[in-house]
Design a protein around this motif. Structure first.
Motif, short mmCIF file in Angstrom:
data_model
loop_
_atom_site.label_atom_id
_atom_site.label_comp_id
_atom_site.label_asym_id
_atom_site.label_seq_id
_atom_site.Cartn_x
_atom_site.Cartn_y
_atom_site.Cartn_z
N LEU A 628 0.82 -1.21 0.00
CA LEU A 628 0.00 0.00 0.00
C LEU A 628 0.85 1.26 0.00
O LEU A 628 0.44 2.31 -0.49
CB LEU A 628 -0.91 0.03 1.23
CG LEU A 628 -2.10 -0.91 1.29
CD1 LEU A 628 -2.77 -0.81 2.66
CD2 LEU A 628 -3.09 -0.57 0.19
N ARG A 629 2.04 1.16 0.54
CA ARG A 629 2.85 2.33 0.87
C ARG A 629 3.22 3.18 -0.34
O ARG A 629 2.91 4.38 -0.40
CB ARG A 629 4.10 1.86 1.61
CG ARG A 629 4.98 2.97 2.13
CD ARG A 629 6.23 2.33 2.76
NE ARG A 629 7.14 3.34 3.25
CZ ARG A 629 7.45 3.49 4.53
NH1 ARG A 629 6.87 2.73 5.43
NH2 ARG A 629 8.33 4.39 4.90
N ASP A 630 3.88 2.59 -1.33
CA ASP A 630 4.36 3.38 -2.47
C ASP A 630 3.23 4.00 -3.28
O ASP A 630 3.30 5.18 -3.63
CB ASP A 630 5.25 2.51 -3.36
CG ASP A 630 6.59 2.19 -2.70
OD1 ASP A 630 6.94 2.91 -1.74
OD2 ASP A 630 7.24 1.21 -3.12
N PRO A 631 2.14 3.23 -3.61
CA PRO A 631 1.04 3.88 -4.34
C PRO A 631 0.42 5.05 -3.58
O PRO A 631 0.06 6.07 -4.18
CB PRO A 631 0.03 2.73 -4.52
CG PRO A 631 0.84 1.49 -4.45
CD PRO A 631 1.93 1.78 -3.47
N LEU A 632 0.30 4.91 -2.25
CA LEU A 632 -0.28 5.98 -1.46
C LEU A 632 0.60 7.22 -1.46
O LEU A 632 0.11 8.35 -1.58
CB LEU A 632 -0.51 5.51 -0.03
CG LEU A 632 -1.72 4.60 0.21
CD1 LEU A 632 -1.77 4.16 1.67
CD2 LEU A 632 -3.01 5.31 -0.16
N ILE A 633 1.92 7.01 -1.36
CA ILE A 633 2.82 8.16 -1.37
C ILE A 633 2.80 8.84 -2.72
O ILE A 633 2.78 10.07 -2.82
CB ILE A 633 4.26 7.71 -0.99
CG1 ILE A 633 4.28 7.30 0.49
CG2 ILE A 633 5.26 8.82 -1.26
CD1 ILE A 633 5.61 6.75 0.95
N ARG A 634 2.79 8.05 -3.81
CA ARG A 634 2.72 8.64 -5.16
C ARG A 634 1.44 9.46 -5.31
O ARG A 634 1.47 10.57 -5.86
CB ARG A 634 2.80 7.54 -6.22
CG ARG A 634 4.19 6.95 -6.42
CD ARG A 634 4.27 6.18 -7.73
NE ARG A 634 3.29 5.10 -7.79
CZ ARG A 634 3.53 3.86 -7.37
NH1 ARG A 634 4.73 3.55 -6.86
NH2 ARG A 634 2.61 2.92 -7.47
N LYS A 637 1.59 12.75 -3.33
CA LYS A 637 2.38 13.76 -4.01
C LYS A 637 1.61 14.35 -5.18
O LYS A 637 1.67 15.56 -5.44
CB LYS A 637 3.70 13.15 -4.48
CG LYS A 637 4.66 12.80 -3.34
CD LYS A 637 5.95 12.22 -3.88
CE LYS A 637 6.94 11.92 -2.74
NZ LYS A 637 8.21 11.35 -3.24
N GLU A 638 0.88 13.50 -5.88
CA GLU A 638 0.10 13.99 -7.01
C GLU A 638 -1.00 14.95 -6.55
O GLU A 638 -1.27 15.96 -7.20
CB GLU A 638 -0.52 12.80 -7.77
CG GLU A 638 -1.36 13.20 -8.97
CD GLU A 638 -0.57 13.98 -10.00
OE1 GLU A 638 -1.17 14.86 -10.66
OE2 GLU A 638 0.65 13.74 -10.15
N ILE A 639 -1.61 14.63 -5.43
CA ILE A 639 -2.64 15.53 -4.88
C ILE A 639 -2.04 16.88 -4.53
O ILE A 639 -2.61 17.93 -4.83
CB ILE A 639 -3.29 14.88 -3.64
CG1 ILE A 639 -4.13 13.68 -4.05
CG2 ILE A 639 -4.15 15.90 -2.89
CD1 ILE A 639 -4.70 12.90 -2.87
N LEU A 640 -0.86 16.88 -3.90
CA LEU A 640 -0.23 18.13 -3.53
C LEU A 640 0.13 18.95 -4.77
O LEU A 640 -0.01 20.18 -4.79
CB LEU A 640 1.02 17.85 -2.69
CG LEU A 640 0.75 17.28 -1.28
CD1 LEU A 640 2.07 16.88 -0.62
CD2 LEU A 640 0.01 18.27 -0.42
N ARG A 641 0.62 18.28 -5.81
CA ARG A 641 0.93 19.00 -7.06
C ARG A 641 -0.32 19.59 -7.68
O ARG A 641 -0.34 20.74 -8.13
CB ARG A 641 1.62 18.06 -8.04
CG ARG A 641 2.99 17.55 -7.62
CD ARG A 641 3.67 16.82 -8.76
NE ARG A 641 4.87 16.11 -8.30
CZ ARG A 641 4.89 14.81 -8.01
NH1 ARG A 641 3.80 14.07 -8.16
NH2 ARG A 641 6.02 14.25 -7.59
N ARG A 642 -1.37 18.76 -7.71
CA ARG A 642 -2.63 19.23 -8.32
C ARG A 642 -3.23 20.39 -7.54
O ARG A 642 -3.74 21.35 -8.12
CB ARG A 642 -3.62 18.08 -8.39
CG ARG A 642 -4.90 18.45 -9.14
CD ARG A 642 -5.84 17.27 -9.28
NE ARG A 642 -6.37 16.86 -7.98
CZ ARG A 642 -6.15 15.67 -7.44
NH1 ARG A 642 -5.41 14.78 -8.07
NH2 ARG A 642 -6.67 15.37 -6.26
N ASP A 643 -3.13 20.29 -6.21
CA ASP A 643 -3.68 21.37 -5.38
C ASP A 643 -2.94 22.67 -5.63
O ASP A 643 -3.55 23.75 -5.69
CB ASP A 643 -3.59 21.00 -3.90
CG ASP A 643 -4.55 19.90 -3.53
OD1 ASP A 643 -5.46 19.63 -4.33
OD2 ASP A 643 -4.39 19.31 -2.43
N ALA A 644 -1.64 22.57 -5.78
CA ALA A 644 -0.86 23.77 -6.03
C ALA A 644 -1.20 24.38 -7.38
O ALA A 644 -1.25 25.61 -7.54
CB ALA A 644 0.63 23.45 -5.96
#
Length: 834
Positions: A628-634, A637-644
């Motif tokens: 679960l770990r790597d997909p969740l971290i990816r 990060k994508e959410i943070l980029r999209r939010d920005a």
């Protein structure tokens, strides 16, 4: 009370000895509240919610928190404006309930009269006395204390009437018996005839008291028969204050107080008016709360309610029998509900018998009832499709909000996930529900959403169809709530958890294992509209999943709050703050991210129900399932980029007003095109002419671009007006969108108060009743020698002219084609494309 007593073998209680044991500084712990009751003024702190202590009750050592969250009358945790639970000190009664009431229906070792779980404790009746031994400034001492208001302390030793220490139990029983006998002498009927549900009589029976040794006082407080619905017998009133708290704290009607002194003290309505002449709205909460026969529903009122329902069933051609209070009280689910409430709602429970193939409810229908399964087996499916039932992104406006919808897809006959009932299915399995599941359709009943599935009987069965006010009482009662929560955890929660978006990378088998791991660790919490769940910068301590409602995610942008996203049922949030503590290197673009803190603020848009998972359990989940770990971290990060990148995406034309006013839930707005409108007011006139001179719209409201949203019922997807009606007189039409108010509305005004948009108004109408010939006649009264009609207040709101011809008169009457009926989604789309 006479000092003479009828002697018997029961020991008299030495009040003088008790007085010597009471510490002289006890009075400093008390102050008078607004109802004139002595209550403790000690305040709990948020820190004490996490601090534990040990005490012993009846020889059993317990570990409890120093404070517990304060709950409202429905059992929901009360939160402050920042979303943190409001703490209250843990009492001896709380600790005993947790230790000894482990299964629904288990007896509590501490009897009570003035205290109920859904009311704030005031410690006035003293029936809940226990013997408590604790450390004091004078050393270790024992004393009798009221358990419902006495806080627990480290090392405290408590004995109740059921204590294995016989001497201590005898002391407590003697004290409690004296109190009960004194109450019995003055407040039980002299002929010994008590109505079912009389709690004073039940406590006396539990203590083995057949009759009081004391004679009744000669003082008489009288009766009040002025109300059409409730009879008041002041002689049976024990001044426990439950009716006051029910009226003032639960219903907020502020009608009941106290009047008089000494033996003449009694409950009073307004400025000591007769109940029928006061501002009482006849909601029935006072009678439901009363533990004796002081407040009783009149038999004629109950008979009228039942007769009305029978007529409705006959007119609608429905099969069903009305279930009486005497029968309901024998069922485990209803065993903890006050008998008087079941009497009051005698027309709210109907037994339905079904044969194999009969449809219980259909997908998409609006409903205001739930079904308690008594017998039989029922299959749940969508539109007759027996395929895979899955969550998919919703289209239209709710897709814009990030919501999910339930869809059925045929995938080789194998169902991956059943959102309906949240049960995981394997090959050739079906969604089957039986009496072990206890209840069906409660989500539609509670939240006024359309039925999410069709339910069909697979063999002969029987259900009890209950209305919303009965379901609310089931949730308010601890016995019923435990039964419903147990069923949800055992049969639904695991399936719902297994469908979480964070589990997408797991196999079907691992999804079920992960869900099983979280099932017993999850909390179920409710959040009010507008309430903050957590704020940007707070420590990340939980992961959340939305069961019902919508959540707004926003982020600080200078001095402003910028909306980032909106999440609907089935979505999870809060994982970014938890993932940031795992020690992984975040990209340079996130260097300013503080590990372990929230990156955004989340708040409820409407009534929201959440599944809350502790942060430690979330991290342990990642250790058990490292894939679960790597997909969740990816994804984080994508959410943070999209939010920005998309921080201003949803800051379109007045979108804050659009959301704050709840227009996103509107299914039928009255919208006026101001470029066409000439302000002729024909829409308002047509409405008044159609509805006997009472208009149901006001040509004022919010303006979006060239459109004006008039003040008129919007047929909200989640209408607050339907909550809490004491006689279930307001509901949504079963086949369409309209909110309907029945003629038997009692005019309490609760729906008007609940509507946050001011679209329900109270109007006076001549009161009518059915005469001996079955015809309606106007009721008159004589005032100053003149015969005038009795005016009865009633709620009114727009029903889209369903009661006339189904064509909204306001739209039909507009001569300039400026009036329209549209959904909130359509209005938003029009304003964004201008």
């Amino acid at each position: 009370m006479s000092s003479d007593a009828v002697p018997n073998d029961r020991p008299m209680f030495d009040l003088g000895a008790l007085a010597e044991e009471v510490l002289p500084d006890d009075e400093g712990l008390f102050a008078r509240d607004v109802d004139g009751q002595l209550i403790r003024v000690e305040k709990a702190t948020a820190r004490e919610l996490d601090e534990s202590l040990s005490l012993t009750i009846n020889g059993e050592t317990l570990t409890v928190r120093k404070a517990v969250p304060t709950r409202d009358s429905q059992g929901n945790v009360i939160n402050d404006p920042d979303g943190a639970p409001v703490p209250r000190l843990t009492t001896i009664f709380d600790a005993a309930s947790r230790a000894f009431v482990k299964r629904p229906g288990d007896p509590n070792p501490i009897p009570t009269l003035c205290h109920k779980e859904h009311l704030p404790p005031i410690g006035v009746c003293r029936v809940c006395l226990v013997e408590a031994t604790e450390e004091t400034p004078r050393g270790r001492r024992s004393r009798l204390v009221p358990s419902c208001v006495q806080r627990v302390s480290e090392g405290m030793i408590v004995h109740t009437i059921d204590s294995p220490d016989r001497q201590a139990a005898a002391r407590v029983r003697a004290a409690t018996s004296i109190v009960v006998e004194l109450l019995m002498a003055d407040h039980l009927p002299a002929d010994g005839e008590v109505a079912p549900g009389n709690e004073l009589s039940a406590v006396a029976h539990r203590l083995g008291i057949d009759q009081s040794r004391f004679w009744a006082s000669n003082a008489h407080r009288g009766c009040d028969d002025s109300s059409k619905m409730i009879s008041v017998d002041h002689e049976q009133c024990i001044l426990c204050g439950r009716c006051q708290r029910g009226c003032n704290w639960v219903k907020h009607n502020e009608v009941i107080g106290r009047s008089g002194k000494g033996y003449q003290t009694r409950i009073a309505f307004d400025l000591d008016d007769p109940m029928g002449h006061s501002s009482c709205v006849s909601c029935g909460e006072c009678a439901v709360s009363c533990p004796t026969g002081a407040l009783e529903f009149k038999p004629t009122f109950i008979e009228t309610q039942i007769a009305r329902l029978r007529d409705e069933l006959r007119k609608d051609g429905q099969d069903g029998d009305i279930v009486t209070a005497d029968e309901l009280i024998g069922y485990p689910l209803f065993s903890g509900i006050p008998y008087k409430f079941l009497q009051f709602n005698g027309a709210a429970v109907v037994r339905r018998r079904l044969e194999a193939g009969d449809v219980l409810c259909r997908e998409g229908d609006y409903g205001s009832t739930a079904f308690v399964i008594m017998d039989g087996e029922f299959e749940v499916f969508l539109s007759g499709t027996r395929g895979a039932v899955r969550n998919r992104p919703a289209g239209g406006f709710f897709g814009w909000l990030g919501g999910l919808k339930t869809v059925a897809e045929k995938v080789g006959g194998k169902a991956k996930l059943a959102d309906v009932g949240a049960a995981a299915l394997g090959e050739n399995e079906r969604i089957i529900r039986n009496q072990d599941d206890v209840i069906l359709g409660e989500m539609t009943c509670m939240n006024r959403y359309p039925r999410s599935a069709t339910v069909v009987a697979t063999r002969p069965g029987e259900v009890l169809e209950i209305k919303r006010n009965v379901l609310y009482m089931l949730q308010r009662n601890s016995v019923s709530r435990q039964i419903l929560d147990r069923v949800y955890r055992e049969r639904s929660l695991r399936g719902q958890l297994s469908g979480l978006p964070i589990f997408r990378s797991l196999s079907d088998e691992d999804k079920l294992k992960a869900a099983s791991f979280l099932r017993d660790k999850a909390d179920l919490v409710s959040v009010d509209p507008g309430q903050t769940i957590f704020r940007q910068g707070d420590l990340a301590d939980h992961y959340y999943v939305i069961r019902l409602g919508f959540v707004k995610i926003s982020q600080e942008d200078g001095l402003a709050q910028r909306v980032l996203n909106y999440l609907g049922p089935g979505n999870g949030f809060g994982e970014i703050g938890l993932l940031s503590t795992l020690g992984d290197r975040w990209s340079e673009e996130f260097e300013d991210l503080r590990a372990g803190t929230r990156t955004a603020t989340c708040a409820a848009l409407d009534h929201v129900e959440l599944i809350r998972i502790d942060g430690d359990d979330f991290r342990e989940l990642l250790e058990r399932f490292p894939e679960l770990r790597d997909p969740l971290i990816r994804e984080a990060k994508e959410i943070l980029r999209r939010d920005a990148a998309d921080r201003h995406r949803l800051q379109s034309l007045k979108s804050d007003d659009f959301l704050d006013q709840g227009l996103y839930l509107a299914q039928s707005l009255l919208v006026l095109d101001l470029e066409r409108c000439t302000r002729c007011d024909e829409c308002t006139k047509a409405c008044a002419d159609t509805h006997q001179g009472v208009t149901r719209l006001v040509r004022e409201g919010l303006r979006f671009d060239k459109y004006l949203v008039a003040s008129s019922c919007r047929s909200c997807l989640d209408p607050y007006c339907l909550v809490g009606c004491p006689v279930d007189a307001i509901h949504r039409n079963g086949d369409s969108l309209e909110i309907e108010i029945e003629d038997y509305c009692i005019g309490c005004g609760l729906c008007s108060d609940n509507c946050p948009y001011g679209n329900i108004n109270m109007h006076g109408f001549p009161k009518q009743e059915v005469d001996a010939k079955g015809k309606l006649r106007t009721v008159y009264q004589e005032i100053d020698g003149r015969k005038l009609p009795v005016v009865q207040q009633r709620a009114t709101t727009c029903d889209l002219c369903k009661s006339i011809d189904g064509k909204p008169s306001c739209v039909y009457a507009c001569p300039h084609d400026a009036a329209f009926r549209m959904t909130g989604e359509e209005l938003l789309r029009r304003t964004q494309t201008q």
